[in-house]
Write a protein that holds these residues in place. Sequence first.
Motif, mmCIF file in Angstrom:
data_model
loop_
_atom_site.group_PDB
_atom_site.id
_atom_site.type_symbol
_atom_site.label_atom_id
_atom_site.label_comp_id
_atom_site.label_asym_id
_atom_site.label_seq_id
_atom_site.Cartn_x
_atom_site.Cartn_y
_atom_site.Cartn_z
ATOM 1 N N PRO A 1 93.068 56.623 53.134
ATOM 2 C CA PRO A 1 92.738 55.999 51.838
ATOM 3 C C PRO A 1 92.035 57.322 50.775
ATOM 4 C CG PRO A 1 91.097 55.853 53.555
ATOM 5 C CD PRO A 1 92.131 56.386 54.177
ATOM 6 N N ILE A 2 92.318 57.285 49.606
ATOM 7 C CA ILE A 2 91.676 58.479 48.817
ATOM 8 C C ILE A 2 90.750 57.649 47.927
ATOM 9 C CG2 ILE A 2 92.279 59.591 46.560
ATOM 10 C CD1 ILE A 2 95.058 59.261 47.254
ATOM 11 N N VAL A 3 89.337 58.296 48.184
ATOM 12 C CA VAL A 3 88.152 57.861 47.945
ATOM 13 C C VAL A 3 87.530 58.692 46.589
ATOM 14 C CG1 VAL A 3 85.732 57.052 48.503
ATOM 15 C CG2 VAL A 3 87.597 56.951 50.134
ATOM 16 N N THR A 4 87.068 57.870 45.671
ATOM 17 C CA THR A 4 86.570 58.745 44.556
ATOM 18 C C THR A 4 85.130 58.374 44.556
ATOM 19 O OG1 THR A 4 88.439 58.947 43.462
ATOM 20 C CG2 THR A 4 86.535 59.272 42.133
ATOM 21 N N ILE A 5 84.165 59.488 44.421
ATOM 22 C CA ILE A 5 82.959 59.213 44.413
ATOM 23 C C ILE A 5 82.350 59.127 42.829
ATOM 24 C CG2 ILE A 5 80.701 60.305 44.990
ATOM 25 C CD1 ILE A 5 81.580 60.930 47.575
ATOM 26 N N MET A 6 81.640 58.413 42.449
ATOM 27 C CA MET A 6 81.520 58.241 40.950
ATOM 28 C C MET A 6 79.929 57.904 40.808
ATOM 29 S SD MET A 6 84.509 56.333 38.870
ATOM 30 C CE MET A 6 85.938 57.094 38.744
ATOM 31 N N GLY B 1 70.445 62.059 56.019
ATOM 32 C CA GLY B 1 71.877 61.729 56.626
ATOM 33 C C GLY B 1 71.878 60.378 57.114
ATOM 34 N N MET B 2 70.638 59.571 56.476
ATOM 35 C CA MET B 2 70.835 58.212 56.762
ATOM 36 C C MET B 2 71.848 57.177 56.262
ATOM 37 S SD MET B 2 67.654 55.505 55.789
ATOM 38 C CE MET B 2 68.291 55.182 54.043
ATOM 39 N N GLY B 3 72.445 56.479 57.125
ATOM 40 C CA GLY B 3 73.340 55.342 56.663
ATOM 41 C C GLY B 3 74.968 56.003 56.374
ATOM 42 N N LEU B 4 75.311 57.588 56.827
ATOM 43 C CA LEU B 4 76.313 58.013 56.452
ATOM 44 C C LEU B 4 77.469 57.348 57.452
ATOM 45 C CD1 LEU B 4 75.580 61.720 55.912
ATOM 46 C CD2 LEU B 4 75.851 60.092 54.149
ATOM 47 N N ASP B 5 77.007 57.059 58.788
ATOM 48 C CA ASP B 5 78.220 56.467 59.392
ATOM 49 C C ASP B 5 78.605 55.149 59.048
ATOM 50 O OD1 ASP B 5 78.017 58.476 61.109
ATOM 51 O OD2 ASP B 5 76.638 57.828 62.391
ATOM 52 N N LYS B 6 77.436 54.458 58.552
ATOM 53 C CA LYS B 6 77.946 52.926 57.999
ATOM 54 C C LYS B 6 78.649 53.077 56.570
ATOM 55 C CE LYS B 6 73.670 50.892 59.417
ATOM 56 N NZ LYS B 6 72.174 50.146 59.138
ATOM 57 N N ILE C 1 73.580 53.107 47.776
ATOM 58 C CA ILE C 1 72.443 53.322 47.231
ATOM 59 C C ILE C 1 71.647 54.603 47.984
ATOM 60 C CG2 ILE C 1 70.105 52.300 46.945
ATOM 61 C CD1 ILE C 1 71.526 49.456 47.076
ATOM 62 N N ASN C 2 71.638 55.576 47.222
ATOM 63 C CA ASN C 2 71.197 56.923 47.631
ATOM 64 C C ASN C 2 69.631 57.307 47.403
ATOM 65 O OD1 ASN C 2 71.579 59.611 48.792
ATOM 66 N ND2 ASN C 2 72.069 60.644 46.797
ATOM 67 N N LYS C 3 69.197 58.216 47.988
ATOM 68 C CA LYS C 3 67.689 58.584 47.844
ATOM 69 C C LYS C 3 66.948 57.602 48.511
ATOM 70 C CE LYS C 3 68.802 61.652 43.907
ATOM 71 N NZ LYS C 3 68.269 62.102 42.436
ATOM 72 N N CYS C 4 67.218 56.851 49.527
ATOM 73 C CA CYS C 4 66.470 55.742 49.880
ATOM 74 C C CYS C 4 65.231 56.533 50.889
ATOM 75 C CB CYS C 4 67.281 54.920 51.002
ATOM 76 S SG CYS C 4 68.394 53.870 49.764
ATOM 77 N N ASP C 5 65.291 57.703 51.088
ATOM 78 C CA ASP C 5 64.179 58.282 51.871
ATOM 79 C C ASP C 5 62.991 58.595 51.084
ATOM 80 O OD1 ASP C 5 66.009 60.207 50.674
ATOM 81 O OD2 ASP C 5 64.714 61.795 51.388
ATOM 82 N N SER D 1 76.150 65.989 46.794
ATOM 83 C CA SER D 1 75.109 66.232 48.028
ATOM 84 C C SER D 1 75.445 65.109 48.971
ATOM 85 C CB SER D 1 73.679 65.819 47.533
ATOM 86 O OG SER D 1 73.253 66.723 46.718
ATOM 87 N N LEU D 2 75.782 64.133 48.616
ATOM 88 C CA LEU D 2 76.200 62.981 49.603
ATOM 89 C C LEU D 2 77.482 63.397 50.245
ATOM 90 C CD1 LEU D 2 75.701 60.218 50.797
ATOM 91 C CD2 LEU D 2 77.217 59.135 48.971
#
Length: 867
Positions: free
Chosen positions: A367-372, A514-519, A473-477, A381-382
């Motif tokens: 798959p081609i995934v675009t981060i927006m 690095g939290m949640g990257l696997d999910k 949802i980033n920056k949850c730390d 950073s993600l």
Amino acid sequence: MSDTDGKKPLGLGGAPRSGQVKQSFSHGRTKSVVVETKRKRVVVPAKPGAAGAGGAGGGSPSLGDPSKRPAGISDAEMERRLAALRAAKAREAEDAERRLAEERQREEDRQRRREEIEAKEREDRAREEALRLKAEEEERAARAAAEAKAAAAAARKAEILGTRSRASVQAEEKAAEVAAETAAAAAAPAAAAPRAAAADDSRTGGPAKPPLAQRKTDREREERDRGNKTKGDDNRRAGKLTLSAALEGEGGRTRSLAAMKRKQEKARQKAMGFGQKAEKQVREVQLPETIVVSELANRMAERAADVVKSLMKMGMMVTMNQPIDADTAELVIDEFGHKAVRVSDADVEQVIDTVQDKAEDLQPRPPIVTIMGHVDHGKTSLLDAIRQTSVVSGEAGGITQHIGAYQVSAANGAVISFLDTPGHAAFTSMRSRGANVTDIVVLVVAADDSVMPQTIEAINHAKAANVPLIVAINKCDKPSADPQKVRTQLLQHEVVVEAMSGEVQDVEVSAKTGMGLDKLLEAISLQAELLELKANPERSAMAAVIEAKLDVGRGPVATVLVQNGTLKKGDIFVVGEQWGKVRALINDRGETVTEAGPSVPVEVLGLSGTPSAGDVLNVVDTEAQAREIADYREKAAKDKRAALGAATTLEQLMAKAKADQDVSELPIILKADVQGSAEAIVQALEKVGNEEVRVRVLHYGVGAITDSDVSLADASKAPIIGFNVRANAMARSSAQQKGVEIRYYSIIYDLLDDIKQAASGLLKAEVRENFIGYAKIQEVFRITGVGNVAGCLVTEGVARRSAGVRLLRDNVVIHEGTLKTLKRFKDEVKEVQSGQECGMAFERYEDVRAGDVIEIFEREEIQRSLA
């Protein structure tokens, strides 16, 4: 023993010899002087084999007999000298022997060369002899064939004139054919004889003479040929003399046998009714909008001269190399009886493969995934955390200014291609291109910042492209993070996440920890499985240009994402208005690869120019096709730009000129490092300004600032803006000489702010009027040399000499100007306060009356700026 004993004194060299030398002086004086002469010592080497007293000296008598040895010479010295003498003699003997061997070798080389030259001369003589024999044999065969043809012609003439019967003519024709066959058979051994002779010569070393029987046979053949020739001449001269024969003469040209046969065949066909002209073949002629006359003739299979003649009959004086329009060409095609088929220039693009892929040829692709997302919400950073690299440090100002394409492998082995798009508002067009080539959009929203304007734009792009969305949802730390607030605000934009009983997946992540990257990767893989993404890797490649730039040393470089097929090294392709041949493919890790399959991002080298981001790359078969398509697209784009920029009517021209006159322009020249950044900056600059001032980009491009850019800037009085590029040495020197300003930027915020500030300087200052007082005219006085002077009473505020005034009569402004004089009693004053009387005279205006009101005001200029 004393000297008086009559014996010679002791000495090493014996008694000295004396002699006389006559010396000459000036004025003729001479003098004889007795001088002592010394004898020259001669050392004679010992003869070889002679016995010496010492024995070790090699038989030298002087070595064995010290009395005969020169004075002062020791045994070791004498031995050394004798050894050197023997070595010198040995070297002389070796040199003599070597010279003798070299002389023998040179003599052998000379002998060998003489033999080679003689052999070559023998071969040449044998070849010449063989060629002479072959020429003589061919001449005899040609004579025999000519005589046979002449005999047949004579027989045919006799038949036509009625002097001979049909049977005799056929017999002579048969005889002529037999003679021709005999001549051809005789020519075959004659052609083989020279080769055999040459071979014999090469074996025997000289030309071989033919055997006696062969020479006898040759003489008999020559005599027979001479007899046949005489007999043929007699036969040709014999017979009845006719008018045609008399006119033709003996030496006249006779018709060949082949020509007579063709004439007979034509007469036979005419008698049998087969002489009608063949029916003309009707062709379908492909007719573009313009065509050259010679090409039109070629497509109709007609002579170009006939086509030119047809056009001249129509009144068109053209040559075969001139183009004509399609309507004229269609008339010519109809006149020649063919059928015209109109085609468009755009048909050149039909060579691009548009065949539908079969279901059995399709294979799963990544798959081609675009981060927006919004700027500074942690998109790059993600992606860095997923790739375990550091890209943010390489971006100016910590923001992404280019579209980056990467490929990563998840923990479960699934391969995912990522596109990282900038989040700044100026890169909207770049984000839209990213959404058009993507399969899944990952919307990054900061938990502490929630939904922002660029977040909404990303949602709209994803919806317009009909692409599934995954919310990260980033920056949850962070302590201030509130993921629930993000989910709630997304509801306002019709994005319902699974936690809110919707269908959009949402994952809480932290790029820092690095939290949640696997999910997140698991959610992407799950969404890709639902989409069932497939492509055919065996077909010609089709790819989308993500980014393009002009790299020093590598030339134009395009970052492409392969969508279908496999792009290989050496493929010929066309992309937008450019074409090229794949010189090298470089993946996202900087490694050179030989091919790239579906969903693989690579850098392509080998382009003819820098394409635009968003162009489609298609592989074609030949360079000619690629060049033709690129030329057509370039011409179409140029015509489109000309049509947009041209005013078609006089009213439009006048309106455009008036609009340009009313609007102040700030011209600039822009050079950027990549095409996407240049386009985004140009779009942002087009929005700077209002109805009074605007920014005009005279030229923008990719690459370093060159001398031609400086020349253009000097001619148009425009500054040069460099975004992540620099000027070369020649351009810097030229800019310094011509006074051209060059500004460098690496962050788009700073560039836009400076351009807005510069454009604000072109705005006209806003003029405000501040009313400072009123005065009423009590009486008017006439003063010689001054004119009418109004005696006034300042009723409100203050009256100043430098202020502007308006004369009101019945509350209507009848004059506006400045004061010529302001007096209090007889003194000139600068201002008069309220309640005091004064005298006022207007500059170049005297129509003042008692009861008029004077309004006094001051003007203030306020500098404006663009929002």
